[in-house]
Design a protein around this motif. Structure first.
Motif, PDB file in Angstrom:
ATOM      1  N   HIS A  63       1.962 -40.757  28.380  1.00 24.07           N
ATOM      2  CA  HIS A  63       0.903 -40.897  29.388  1.00 24.07           C
ATOM      3  C   HIS A  63      -0.360 -41.460  28.728  1.00 24.07           C
ATOM      4  CE1 HIS A  63      -2.103 -39.847  32.410  1.00 24.07           C
ATOM      5  NE2 HIS A  63      -1.132 -39.530  33.249  1.00 24.07           N
ATOM      6  N   PRO A  64      -1.029 -42.441  29.364  1.00 24.45           N
ATOM      7  CA  PRO A  64      -2.225 -43.051  28.758  1.00 24.45           C
ATOM      8  C   PRO A  64      -3.267 -42.031  28.290  1.00 24.45           C
ATOM      9  CG  PRO A  64      -1.573 -44.279  30.706  1.00 24.45           C
ATOM     10  CD  PRO A  64      -0.683 -43.067  30.656  1.00 24.45           C
ATOM     11  N   ASP A  65      -3.447 -40.937  29.052  1.00 23.83           N
ATOM     12  CA  ASP A  65      -4.442 -39.926  28.676  1.00 23.83           C
ATOM     13  C   ASP A  65      -4.025 -39.123  27.447  1.00 23.83           C
ATOM     14  OD1 ASP A  65      -5.899 -40.755  30.832  1.00 23.83           O
ATOM     15  OD2 ASP A  65      -5.350 -39.065  32.130  1.00 23.83           O
ATOM     16  N   ASP A  66      -2.734 -39.177  27.079  1.00 16.43           N
ATOM     17  CA  ASP A  66      -2.235 -38.382  25.945  1.00 16.43           C
ATOM     18  C   ASP A  66      -1.958 -39.221  24.702  1.00 16.43           C
ATOM     19  OD1 ASP A  66      -2.291 -36.271  27.714  1.00 16.43           O
ATOM     20  OD2 ASP A  66      -0.140 -36.330  28.153  1.00 16.43           O
ATOM     21  N   ARG A  67      -2.187 -40.537  24.779  1.00 11.26           N
ATOM     22  CA  ARG A  67      -1.782 -41.403  23.663  1.00 11.26           C
ATOM     23  C   ARG A  67      -2.614 -41.158  22.411  1.00 11.26           C
ATOM     24  NH1 ARG A  67      -0.543 -46.980  27.064  1.00 11.26           N
ATOM     25  NH2 ARG A  67       1.414 -46.204  27.968  1.00 11.26           N
ATOM     26  N   ASP A  68      -3.922 -41.008  22.565  1.00 10.72           N
ATOM     27  CA  ASP A  68      -4.755 -40.777  21.375  1.00 10.72           C
ATOM     28  C   ASP A  68      -4.340 -39.499  20.663  1.00 10.72           C
ATOM     29  OD1 ASP A  68      -6.146 -43.089  21.829  1.00 10.72           O
ATOM     30  OD2 ASP A  68      -7.878 -42.116  22.775  1.00 10.72           O
ATOM     31  N   ALA A  69      -4.105 -38.433  21.429  1.00  6.59           N
ATOM     32  CA  ALA A  69      -3.700 -37.163  20.827  1.00  6.59           C
ATOM     33  C   ALA A  69      -2.325 -37.293  20.176  1.00  6.59           C
ATOM     34  CB  ALA A  69      -3.679 -36.071  21.891  1.00  6.59           C
ATOM     35  N   THR A  70      -1.431 -38.077  20.799  1.00  4.37           N
ATOM     36  CA  THR A  70      -0.085 -38.266  20.242  1.00  4.37           C
ATOM     37  C   THR A  70      -0.148 -39.036  18.935  1.00  4.37           C
ATOM     38  OG1 THR A  70       0.877 -38.225  22.468  1.00  4.37           O
ATOM     39  CG2 THR A  70       2.210 -39.195  20.711  1.00  4.37           C
ATOM     40  N   LEU A  71      -0.960 -40.096  18.884  1.00  5.82           N
ATOM     41  CA  LEU A  71      -1.109 -40.878  17.655  1.00  5.82           C
ATOM     42  C   LEU A  71      -1.755 -40.039  16.546  1.00  5.82           C
ATOM     43  CD1 LEU A  71      -2.240 -44.295  19.192  1.00  5.82           C
ATOM     44  CD2 LEU A  71      -0.043 -43.793  18.077  1.00  5.82           C
ATOM     45  N   ALA A  72      -2.709 -39.183  16.940  1.00  6.72           N
ATOM     46  CA  ALA A  72      -3.343 -38.296  15.956  1.00  6.72           C
ATOM     47  C   ALA A  72      -2.325 -37.304  15.397  1.00  6.72           C
ATOM     48  CB  ALA A  72      -4.518 -37.553  16.595  1.00  6.72           C
ATOM     49  N   GLU A  73      -1.441 -36.803  16.257  1.00  2.00           N
ATOM     50  CA  GLU A  73      -0.404 -35.874  15.805  1.00  2.00           C
ATOM     51  C   GLU A  73       0.592 -36.587  14.896  1.00  2.00           C
ATOM     52  OE1 GLU A  73       0.875 -32.055  15.412  1.00  2.00           O
ATOM     53  OE2 GLU A  73      -0.870 -32.757  16.564  1.00  2.00           O
ATOM     54  N   ALA A  74       0.915 -37.843  15.218  1.00  2.00           N
ATOM     55  CA  ALA A  74       1.810 -38.625  14.359  1.00  2.00           C
ATOM     56  C   ALA A  74       1.182 -38.843  12.984  1.00  2.00           C
ATOM     57  CB  ALA A  74       2.117 -39.962  15.024  1.00  2.00           C
ATOM     58  N   ALA A  75      -0.131 -39.055  12.957  1.00  5.70           N
ATOM     59  CA  ALA A  75      -0.831 -39.227  11.676  1.00  5.70           C
ATOM     60  C   ALA A  75      -0.775 -37.944  10.848  1.00  5.70           C
ATOM     61  CB  ALA A  75      -2.278 -39.644  11.937  1.00  5.70           C
ATOM     62  N   ARG A  76      -0.878 -36.796  11.524  1.00  8.75           N
ATOM     63  CA  ARG A  76      -0.739 -35.511  10.822  1.00  8.75           C
ATOM     64  C   ARG A  76       0.643 -35.391  10.190  1.00  8.75           C
ATOM     65  NH1 ARG A  76      -3.001 -30.699  11.803  1.00  8.75           N
ATOM     66  NH2 ARG A  76      -0.956 -29.858  12.417  1.00  8.75           N
ATOM     67  N   LEU A  77       1.656 -35.833  10.923  1.00  7.58           N
ATOM     68  CA  LEU A  77       3.026 -35.779  10.406  1.00  7.58           C
ATOM     69  C   LEU A  77       3.175 -36.643   9.151  1.00  7.58           C
ATOM     70  CD1 LEU A  77       5.320 -35.930  13.564  1.00  7.58           C
ATOM     71  CD2 LEU A  77       5.457 -34.218  11.750  1.00  7.58           C
ATOM     72  N   THR A  78       2.665 -37.851   9.207  1.00  9.48           N
ATOM     73  CA  THR A  78       2.784 -38.742   8.056  1.00  9.48           C
ATOM     74  C   THR A  78       1.931 -38.271   6.883  1.00  9.48           C
ATOM     75  OG1 THR A  78       1.049 -40.186   8.968  1.00  9.48           O
ATOM     76  CG2 THR A  78       3.344 -40.741   9.470  1.00  9.48           C
ATOM     77  N   ALA A  79       0.992 -37.359   7.160  1.00  8.07           N
ATOM     78  CA  ALA A  79       0.182 -36.773   6.084  1.00  8.07           C
ATOM     79  C   ALA A  79       0.837 -35.520   5.507  1.00  8.07           C
ATOM     80  CB  ALA A  79      -1.218 -36.444   6.602  1.00  8.07           C
ATOM     81  N   GLY A  80       2.011 -35.177   6.030  1.00  9.06           N
ATOM     82  CA  GLY A  80       2.755 -34.052   5.470  1.00  9.06           C
ATOM     83  C   GLY A  80       2.619 -32.742   6.213  1.00  9.06           C
TER      84      GLY A  80
END
Length: 368
Positions: A63-80
């Motif tokens: 959902h467009p309103d959730d994309r920023d939060a989803t990308l931020a969560e993906a960045a957390r994942l790639t940070a370990g």
């Protein structure tokens, strides 16, 4: 007996079966944001085929309103950092959206993300309905409280006028009224005064519900002294002995705490027995709260009435036996609940009663 061992191929087949059969949405994605593999639950939930879901970055389905939060969560994942209890909305093939709850882990040896999502759309819908119902109930209660306050306030002046003119009529025409006439006026005046008392108690009840003030330090020893002073005439008429423990300082609404103490002490005086009246106010420290008690040696209450006495307009005696409107203890219950506490009774008929209530610890400046 030797246990059967499974070959790596057999173990792989078992894992594949669990992957395929899971009702939760299992997936493997790369660090670039694309699905590499998904199980059948994805198509069952969203309607897209496996090929459609794997052909575009997964964020395209968010959902467009959730994309920023989803990308931020993906960045957390790639940070370990693992993803735990993350929520977002995914688009279905029919254009609607489903709420998903995520747990995920990134494996840097394989440069893959392993994730499981669960459809929580019905739960979110139920939560929204509950919030809407609670908001509507709050609004309705606020309107009802405001109506009770306004109605009670506006009724006071006409009743005061009725009582005053009836008393004036009785005084001015006393010589021409027969006994029946005097008795009728007496009944009318008494009725008007009882109605005034009822309106005052209704106003007190509505103020508890609508008059939200910041909580402040309250000296309960001073509250006890003030309540005793306010009740000094009733205490003297009952020849009552009123005592207290060392009372603490709490955080609360000082006006309502004073009303709570006074109502319970007045109740003990009102429902006294035939012997010498003894009333005691105590306080005991409990984990996270103070527990207060107001004990008397009065007529007591039968257990089946322990809950009923806290209801509005609930009386165990007639007006002819004892005065009152049946609202005082309802006000006490509202005050205690507004402070986050509980109130209850312990009593034996003919052997007095003890009203207990708790006031939880709070910080000054907060609201009840």
């Amino acid at each position: 007996m030797r246990k059967k061992t499974h070959s790596p191929g057999e173990l792989q087949q078992e894992l594949v079966k669990f992957f395929e059969l899971s009702l939760d949405m299992l997936c493997i994605a790369d660090l670039n944001g694309c699905f590499k593999r998904i199980n059948p639950a994805w198509q069952a939930t969203l309607g897209f085929t496996t090929e459609e879901l794997c052909a575009a970055p997964y964020v395209d389905f968010v959902h467009p309103d959730d994309r920023d939060a989803t990308l931020a969560e993906a960045a957390r994942l790639t940070a370990g950092m693992d993803t735990i209890m993350f929520e977002n909305r995914y688009r279905c093939k029919d254009g609607s959206y489903k709420w998903l709850l995520w747990h995920a882990h990134a494996d840097f040896q394989t440069t893959l993300i392993y994730a499981v999502a669960r459809d929580i759309t019905e739960r979110k819908r139920a939560e929204d309905m509950l919030k809407a119902t609670a908001a509507e109930l709050t609004r309705s209660n606020d309107e009802l409280s405001q109506f009770a306050y306004v109605a009670s306030h506006d009724l006071q002046e006409p009743l005061r006028m009725v009582a005053s003119f009836l008393q004036l009529l009785e005084k001015r025409y006393d010589s021409v009224l027969d006994e029946d006439g005097k008795e009728y006026i007496h009944f009318a005046v008494d009725g008007a005064k009882r109605m005034q008392a009822l309106i005052q108690d209704l106003l007190s009840l509505s103020r508890v519900q609508t008059g939200v003030r910041p909580l402040v330090p309250v000296d309960c020893a001073k509250i006890f002294r003030d309540a005793s002073d306010n009740l000094r005439i009733a205490i003297a008429e009952a020849d009552a002995t009123v005592t207290c423990d060392s009372l603490p300082e709490i955080v609360g609404d000082n006006v309502q705490i004073a009303q709570l103490f006074q109502n319970l002490m007045d109740n003990a005086i009102k429902f006294r027995g035939t012997g010498a009246v003894r009333i005691h106010v105590g306080a005991v420290r409990r984990p996270g709260a103070w527990e207060f008690s107001v004990s008397d040696n009065g007529m007591g209450i039968e257990p089946q009435f322990f809950e009923r006495v806290f209801g509005i307009f609930q009386r165990l005696q007639t007006r002819e036996q004892l005065p009152g409107t049946g609202i005082g203890l309802a006000v006490c219950k509202k005050i205690v609940e507004r402070h986050g506490g509980k109130i209850w009774i312990e009593s034996d008929l003919g052997r007095g009663a003890t009203f207990f209530f708790t006031i939880p610890d709070k910080k000054p400046g907060t609201s009840g």
